[in-house]
Design an enzyme around this catalytic site. Structure first.
Site, mmCIF file in Angstrom:
data_model
loop_
_atom_site.group_PDB
_atom_site.id
_atom_site.type_symbol
_atom_site.label_atom_id
_atom_site.label_comp_id
_atom_site.label_asym_id
_atom_site.label_seq_id
_atom_site.Cartn_x
_atom_site.Cartn_y
_atom_site.Cartn_z
ATOM 1 N N VAL A 188 -23.606 0.673 17.110
ATOM 2 C CA VAL A 188 -22.476 1.443 16.562
ATOM 3 C C VAL A 188 -21.131 1.028 17.140
ATOM 4 O O VAL A 188 -20.093 1.500 16.674
ATOM 5 C CB VAL A 188 -22.678 2.960 16.789
ATOM 6 C CG1 VAL A 188 -23.844 3.464 15.966
ATOM 7 C CG2 VAL A 188 -22.861 3.278 18.271
ATOM 8 N N TYR A 189 -21.107 0.163 18.144
ATOM 9 C CA TYR A 189 -19.824 -0.247 18.709
ATOM 10 C C TYR A 189 -19.056 -1.070 17.678
ATOM 11 O O TYR A 189 -19.537 -2.106 17.205
ATOM 12 C CB TYR A 189 -20.031 -1.081 19.975
ATOM 13 C CG TYR A 189 -20.575 -0.320 21.169
ATOM 14 C CD1 TYR A 189 -20.748 1.058 21.144
ATOM 15 C CD2 TYR A 189 -20.914 -0.995 22.340
ATOM 16 C CE1 TYR A 189 -21.237 1.747 22.243
ATOM 17 C CE2 TYR A 189 -21.402 -0.313 23.440
ATOM 18 C CZ TYR A 189 -21.573 1.051 23.384
ATOM 19 O OH TYR A 189 -22.067 1.730 24.479
ATOM 20 N N GLY A 190 -17.867 -0.577 17.339
ATOM 21 C CA GLY A 190 -17.073 -1.258 16.329
ATOM 22 C C GLY A 190 -17.741 -1.277 14.968
ATOM 23 O O GLY A 190 -17.464 -2.168 14.156
ATOM 24 N N GLY A 191 -18.631 -0.309 14.709
ATOM 25 C CA GLY A 191 -19.326 -0.292 13.434
ATOM 26 C C GLY A 191 -20.228 -1.503 13.238
ATOM 27 O O GLY A 191 -20.475 -1.931 12.105
ATOM 28 N N LYS B 203 -28.353 -1.067 21.935
ATOM 29 C CA LYS B 203 -28.876 0.295 21.757
ATOM 30 C C LYS B 203 -28.964 0.627 20.282
ATOM 31 O O LYS B 203 -28.257 0.050 19.460
ATOM 32 C CB LYS B 203 -27.961 1.319 22.444
ATOM 33 C CG LYS B 203 -27.559 1.002 23.856
ATOM 34 C CD LYS B 203 -26.612 2.069 24.395
ATOM 35 C CE LYS B 203 -25.823 1.557 25.572
ATOM 36 N NZ LYS B 203 -24.789 0.561 25.192
#
Length: 319
Positions: A52-55, A80
């Site tokens: 999910v980091y930066g989509g 993750k």
């Protein structure tokens, strides 16, 4: 950089990890390349990201840099899965979602496997044994070499039903946030699970940059990160930051170095995860490699930052 075993496993990681929370959003490809190269040249191996980091852009960006800039074999790539952009359900720990997310992560990273795959958070809507079975499948299929969790409490770490030994748990831990010492850290120590502290610099506050004002180029000044920093700008945090600054002055080092050395050498800690904005910030953090805090400094910092834990953590018969 010194290498440490991750929990009671054979996996060795650098004792400082590189975080990628802002990659693909606030950190562009040029700064990311500088960060990764600086980290690798200093002997760093552990690079932590999430789907999910930066989509998803953080994983994609890391995948573009591996091999072209840094050999894949020199990195321990950790990612993750489990966080979802759903206001009604923040986490999805179902086997179906997790394994699908892992395949998507591998595609973005451009690799056949990740060294460490972590469940991002506990999902109360999914049976825990189902979530943990996904870790077994990921390891047995070769898509992940080791498995870990993030944001799990102590009893969840000890849950039965998993054949794969948990290598790690990633939790927020710093002089400003010592809540893991209540029951997560004792459980991890007993079970042989390595702790990967996130936000080890108290979301940047322990560097001392916010003592007099909020710098215009800091996370605390940005619209989307200011709420993340704000909880650590209270009076209690100020007292701790003042103590860190006093210790730094006495040792002729920086507050950043003092705070990072303290967390790096706590019992059970494998590698704090540093989220630097640029290579200059990262170089400053990596300079802590040569620093070990004197026992009296550690004790003073322990005292000033000690959380209030009474029943049942202390000897309750005396309360």
């Amino acid at each position: 950089m010194e290498q440490r075993h991750l929990g009671r496993t054979g996996l060795r990681v650098s004792r400082i990890g590189l975080g990628t929370l802002t990659w693909g959003r606030d950190t562009d490809e040029h700064d990311a390349a500088d960060l990764l190269k600086t980290f690798w040249e200093a002997g760093g191996t552990l690079v932590d990201t999430a789907d999910v980091y930066g989509g998803g852009e953080a994983e994609y960006l890391l995948g573009q840099l591996v091999e072209g800039l840094v050999p894949r074999r020199d990195l321990v790539i950790a990612t993750k899965a489990g966080s979802v952009p759903d206001p009604d359900r923040r986490f999805d720990g179902s086997r179906a979602h997790l394994l699908s997310a892992l395949d998507a992560s591998l595609a973005r990273l451009g690799t056949d496997y990740v060294d460490l795959w972590q469940v991002h958070a506990f999902d109360p809507a999914t049976p825990l044994d189902e979530t943990l079975q996904a870790l077994d499948i990921a390891v047995s299929s070769g898509r992940a070499r080791y498995a870990g969790v993030s944001n799990f409490c102590g009893w969840q770490l000890a849950a039965p039903g998993i054949r794969t030994r948990l290598a790690s748990t990633q939790m927020e831990y710093s002089l400003l946030q010592r809540g893991v010492e209540r029951e997560v850290l004792p459980a991890a120590l007993d079970l042989g699970i390595g702790l990967l502290p996130s936000s080890p610099l108290g979301r940047g506050v322990l560097t001392g940059k916010y003592r007099n004002a909020t710098p215009a180029d800091s996370r605390g000044a940005s619209d989307h990160m200011a709420p993340f920093v704000a909880p650590y700008l209270d009076d209690a945090a100020t007292r701790i930051v003042d103590a860190v600054t006093t210790a730094a002055d006495g040792l002729a080092v920086t507050p950043l170095q003092v705070a990072l050395a303290w967390i790096r050498d706590r019992p059970g800690v494998a590698a704090p995860i540093i989220g630097a904005r640029n290579a200059q910030q990262l170089t400053a953090a990596l300079s802590v490699e040569a620093l070990s805090l004197p026992d009296e400094i550690c004790q003073a910092l322990d005292d000033v930052s000690a959380p209030v834990h009474r029943y049942p953590d202390q000897d309750w018969s005396t309360l």
